[in-house]
Each structure stands twice: as structure tokens, then as C-alpha cells.
Design a protein around this motif. Structure first.
Motif, mmCIF file in Angstrom:
data_model
loop_
_atom_site.group_PDB
_atom_site.id
_atom_site.type_symbol
_atom_site.label_atom_id
_atom_site.label_comp_id
_atom_site.label_asym_id
_atom_site.label_seq_id
_atom_site.Cartn_x
_atom_site.Cartn_y
_atom_site.Cartn_z
ATOM 1 N N HIS A 8 51.759 -18.439 -13.478
ATOM 2 C CA HIS A 8 50.479 -19.064 -13.104
ATOM 3 C C HIS A 8 50.042 -19.984 -14.243
ATOM 4 O O HIS A 8 48.996 -19.775 -14.858
ATOM 5 C CB HIS A 8 49.436 -17.984 -12.818
ATOM 6 C CG HIS A 8 49.815 -17.055 -11.711
ATOM 7 N ND1 HIS A 8 49.778 -17.423 -10.384
ATOM 8 C CD2 HIS A 8 50.285 -15.776 -11.718
ATOM 9 C CE1 HIS A 8 50.186 -16.406 -9.630
ATOM 10 N NE2 HIS A 8 50.506 -15.400 -10.423
ATOM 11 N N VAL A 38 47.414 -19.026 -5.856
ATOM 12 C CA VAL A 38 46.686 -17.790 -5.518
ATOM 13 C C VAL A 38 45.498 -18.038 -4.586
ATOM 14 O O VAL A 38 44.965 -17.093 -4.009
ATOM 15 C CB VAL A 38 46.193 -17.032 -6.772
ATOM 16 C CG1 VAL A 38 47.376 -16.506 -7.584
ATOM 17 C CG2 VAL A 38 45.276 -17.878 -7.624
ATOM 18 N N ASP A 39 45.051 -19.282 -4.473
ATOM 19 C CA ASP A 39 43.953 -19.581 -3.542
ATOM 20 C C ASP A 39 43.983 -21.078 -3.206
ATOM 21 O O ASP A 39 44.698 -21.851 -3.857
ATOM 22 C CB ASP A 39 42.591 -19.147 -4.107
ATOM 23 C CG ASP A 39 42.202 -19.906 -5.365
ATOM 24 O OD1 ASP A 39 42.934 -20.839 -5.773
ATOM 25 O OD2 ASP A 39 41.146 -19.583 -5.943
ATOM 26 N N HIS A 63 46.315 -15.195 -2.450
ATOM 27 C CA HIS A 63 46.610 -13.863 -2.974
ATOM 28 C C HIS A 63 45.752 -12.792 -2.287
ATOM 29 O O HIS A 63 44.568 -13.027 -2.024
ATOM 30 C CB HIS A 63 46.315 -13.900 -4.480
ATOM 31 C CG HIS A 63 46.854 -12.749 -5.257
ATOM 32 N ND1 HIS A 63 46.358 -11.479 -5.122
ATOM 33 C CD2 HIS A 63 47.827 -12.680 -6.184
ATOM 34 C CE1 HIS A 63 47.026 -10.670 -5.951
ATOM 35 N NE2 HIS A 63 47.922 -11.383 -6.614
ATOM 36 N N ASP A 65 44.312 -10.291 -3.522
ATOM 37 C CA ASP A 65 43.172 -9.826 -4.335
ATOM 38 C C ASP A 65 41.952 -10.743 -4.231
ATOM 39 O O ASP A 65 40.897 -10.410 -4.749
ATOM 40 C CB ASP A 65 43.563 -9.736 -5.822
ATOM 41 C CG ASP A 65 44.432 -8.522 -6.103
ATOM 42 O OD1 ASP A 65 44.567 -7.661 -5.211
ATOM 43 O OD2 ASP A 65 44.977 -8.449 -7.216
ATOM 44 N N GLU A 91 51.395 -16.687 -3.326
ATOM 45 C CA GLU A 91 51.801 -15.343 -3.104
ATOM 46 C C GLU A 91 50.888 -14.684 -2.100
ATOM 47 O O GLU A 91 49.689 -14.925 -2.060
ATOM 48 C CB GLU A 91 51.863 -14.551 -4.428
ATOM 49 C CG GLU A 91 50.560 -14.370 -5.181
ATOM 50 C CD GLU A 91 50.792 -13.567 -6.475
ATOM 51 O OE1 GLU A 91 50.734 -14.161 -7.534
ATOM 52 O OE2 GLU A 91 51.048 -12.346 -6.383
ATOM 53 N N THR A 92 51.527 -13.799 -1.322
ATOM 54 C CA THR A 92 50.841 -13.103 -0.253
ATOM 55 C C THR A 92 51.279 -11.648 -0.285
ATOM 56 O O THR A 92 52.139 -11.291 -1.076
ATOM 57 C CB THR A 92 51.187 -13.752 1.102
ATOM 58 O OG1 THR A 92 50.476 -13.065 2.130
ATOM 59 C CG2 THR A 92 52.688 -13.666 1.407
ATOM 60 N N ASP A 95 47.437 -5.426 -1.412
ATOM 61 C CA ASP A 95 47.096 -4.772 -2.673
ATOM 62 C C ASP A 95 45.976 -3.783 -2.416
ATOM 63 O O ASP A 95 44.813 -4.161 -2.304
ATOM 64 C CB ASP A 95 46.679 -5.821 -3.717
ATOM 65 C CG ASP A 95 46.612 -5.238 -5.116
ATOM 66 O OD1 ASP A 95 46.292 -4.031 -5.238
ATOM 67 O OD2 ASP A 95 46.864 -5.978 -6.077
ATOM 68 N N HIS A 127 53.612 -10.002 -2.837
ATOM 69 C CA HIS A 127 52.978 -9.130 -3.826
ATOM 70 C C HIS A 127 52.632 -7.837 -3.091
ATOM 71 O O HIS A 127 51.963 -7.877 -2.060
ATOM 72 C CB HIS A 127 51.715 -9.846 -4.324
ATOM 73 C CG HIS A 127 50.781 -9.018 -5.144
ATOM 74 N ND1 HIS A 127 50.548 -9.269 -6.485
ATOM 75 C CD2 HIS A 127 49.988 -7.960 -4.828
ATOM 76 C CE1 HIS A 127 49.668 -8.389 -6.952
ATOM 77 N NE2 HIS A 127 49.301 -7.585 -5.966
ATOM 78 N N ASP A 206 55.116 -13.684 -14.410
ATOM 79 C CA ASP A 206 53.767 -13.513 -13.848
ATOM 80 C C ASP A 206 52.726 -13.899 -14.908
ATOM 81 O O ASP A 206 51.620 -13.362 -14.916
ATOM 82 C CB ASP A 206 53.523 -12.083 -13.336
ATOM 83 C CG ASP A 206 52.494 -12.029 -12.204
ATOM 84 O OD1 ASP A 206 52.099 -13.105 -11.703
ATOM 85 O OD2 ASP A 206 52.066 -10.923 -11.839
#
Ligand SMILES: [Zn+2]
Ligand SMILES: [Zn+2]
Length: 259
Positions: A8, A38-39, A63, A65, A91-92, A95, A127, A206
């Protein structure tokens, strides 16, 4: 040559030091890195890095989260991924560790990403944390993976059991190990890494999280992926060059990048 298959570097702590980050990659023979979205609000910064630097690739996804963030539709993901440097969807995933309560929205969002991957043929970056059963179930229900006619993918920052790894590999997924595998306490994960065939293995940082030993606790960056490879070499009793070569080949194969 090493490749960081998941980082990232658009996050502020790394983005502010980009020339240094790229310089250290070169010094440490880390030839490429995949900057993972992530978004949606930050997707432009991910795309920009990939379009500016020939050795940086990127993905598009939201993501699990990120709760209060614009929800992507399948069409959004298809449109945003329609560029040569966007090589994956994610990423999907799921969690259940970070968030509690009714997480049906996470599962719906995960399904959306799998559908976009099937529609575009771009591999999934998954993820999963404290949610492996639902993750594998939804992957099967949505036809993720090559044996269901979808694209392949990767289980990133893998920390699950060998059974979960096997279920994912049977669907055509790769297993990616991060700095966690180098931690002294990660005995179970080390046992899993010993069993995962090198032909289905990727390495990642990561970053900025999860710096490998001997940098544990510091800000992580792609150059440090070398320590993950070195650790896996010792663990598997193989020369590090073999780990480097095979994980590099795996990266180009999975993400369909011509060399
Ligand atoms: Zn992740
Ligand atoms: Zn990540």
C-alpha cells in the motif's frame, strides 16, 4: 529479482518517500510491486502511481474493513479496472476480526468483487481473517477460481490453516506469505508454508504494515520483501534464488503481465 505482490505504497507514510522507496527496491533487487486499492476515494492515488512508474502495478477494490465508504457496484469495478496497469480486483474478502455485528454488507461486497473478476477475467486479491469458512463458501457459491470458469487469484497475507490453503489452491488460487511468516510466534503458519508448493506461492509485504524480522515493528516497505523470501528459503530448504525466480514467474503468470 523479487516482486512484492501486495503493498500500500500510496498510504501517506510511504507516498511521501516515493523516490527513496523506489531506490531501495532497486538496491534490493525488488523489481516490481503491486499497489493494492482499499477504497474508491483513494483509488486515483493508486492508479497514478501505477501509471507513473513502469514497475508498479495496481488493483481496484474496496477492503472489507472499510465500513463507511462508497460501495462499489460490479459495473464500477469493471469500468475502473479497464486499464492496462490495473491487473487485479481487490483487495476484497471477509474480516470478522476487526468488525463485529451484522456483516452481511461485507459478504455482499465480496460477492460484487467476485462477479467483477469473473466479468473482467482479472484475478482476485482476497483478504480473509477469522472468516475462512464463509470466505471459501462464498468463493464456491460465486464461482471464483479457474475450475469454475472464473479468473484465478491470490489469498493474500495468508494466516489460515493448511486445509483452507488447500481449498483455495483447488480453486486455482495462489497463497501469498507476508512478514508474518518470519515471526517467532508463527509456528503454525510456518508449518503451512512448508507444505504449500512453491509453484503456487507469492511473497508480499502488505506494507506499511507487518515488517518482517529483523525489521519487525518498523514501517514496512517493498524492499523488505526480500526477508520473506530468505525466510521461506530456509524453511523449505531451498536456495533463495529459487524462491525469488519461482515467485516472480508466479506473479507474472497470475496477473497475466507480459515481460
Ligand atoms: Zn489485507
Ligand atoms: Zn493489504
Amino acid at each position: 529479482m523479487y516482486i512484492d505482490s501486495h503493498c500500500h505504497i500510496n498510504f501517506p507514510e510511504l507516498a511521501a518517500r516515493m523516490p527513496e522507496i523506489l531506490g531501495k527496491m532497486a538496491e534490493n533487487e525488488v523489481s516490481h510491486a503491486l499497489c493494492v486499492s482499499v477504497d474508491l476515494p483513494n483509488f486515483p492515488s493508486v492508479l497514478e502511481l501505477a501509471e507513473r512508474h513502469p514497475n508498479i502495478y495496481a488493483s481496484v477494490g474496496v477492503h472489507p474493513d472499510y465500513e463507511d465508504t462508497p460501495e462499489p457496484s460490479v459495473d464500477d469495478l469493471i469500468c475502473l479496472s479497464d486499464r492496462p496497469k490495473i491487473v487485479a480486483i481487490g483487495e476484497t474478502g471477509l474480516d470478522y476480526y476487526r468488525l463485529e455485528g451484522d456483516l452481511e454488507w461485507q459478504r455482499e461486497r465480496f460477492r460484487t468483487h467476485i462477479r467483477a473478476s469473473r466479468a473482467t477475467g482479472k484475478p482476485l486479491i482476497i483478504h480473509t481473517r477469522a472468516a475462512s469458512e464463509d470466505t471459501i463458501r462464498i468463493m464456491r457459491e460465486e464461482g471464483a477460481g479457474t475450475n469454475a470458469g472464473g479468473a484465478a487469484g491470490v489469498m493474500h497475507c495468508f494466516t489460515e490453516s493448511l486445509d483452507v490453503a488447500k481449498a483455495a489452491m483447488e480453486m486455482g488460487f495462489y497463497i501469498s506469505f507476508s512478514g508474518i511468516v518470519t515471526f517467532k510466534s508463527a509456528k503454525d503458519l510456518q508449518a503451512v508454508a512448508r507444505e504449500v508448493p512453491l509453484e503456487l506461492m507469492l511473497i508480499e509485504t502488505d506494507s506499511p504494515y507487518l515488517a518482517p524480522v529483523p525489521h519487525r515493528g518498523k514501517v514496512n516497505e517493498p524492499a523488505l520483501v526480500k526477508h520473506v523470501a530468505e525466510y521461506l528459503a530456509t524453511l523449505k530448504g531451498m536456495p533463495v534464488e529459487q524462491i525469488a525466480q519461482q515467485t516472480t514467474d508466479n506473479f507474472f503468470n497470475l496477473f497475466k503481465i507480459a515481460r
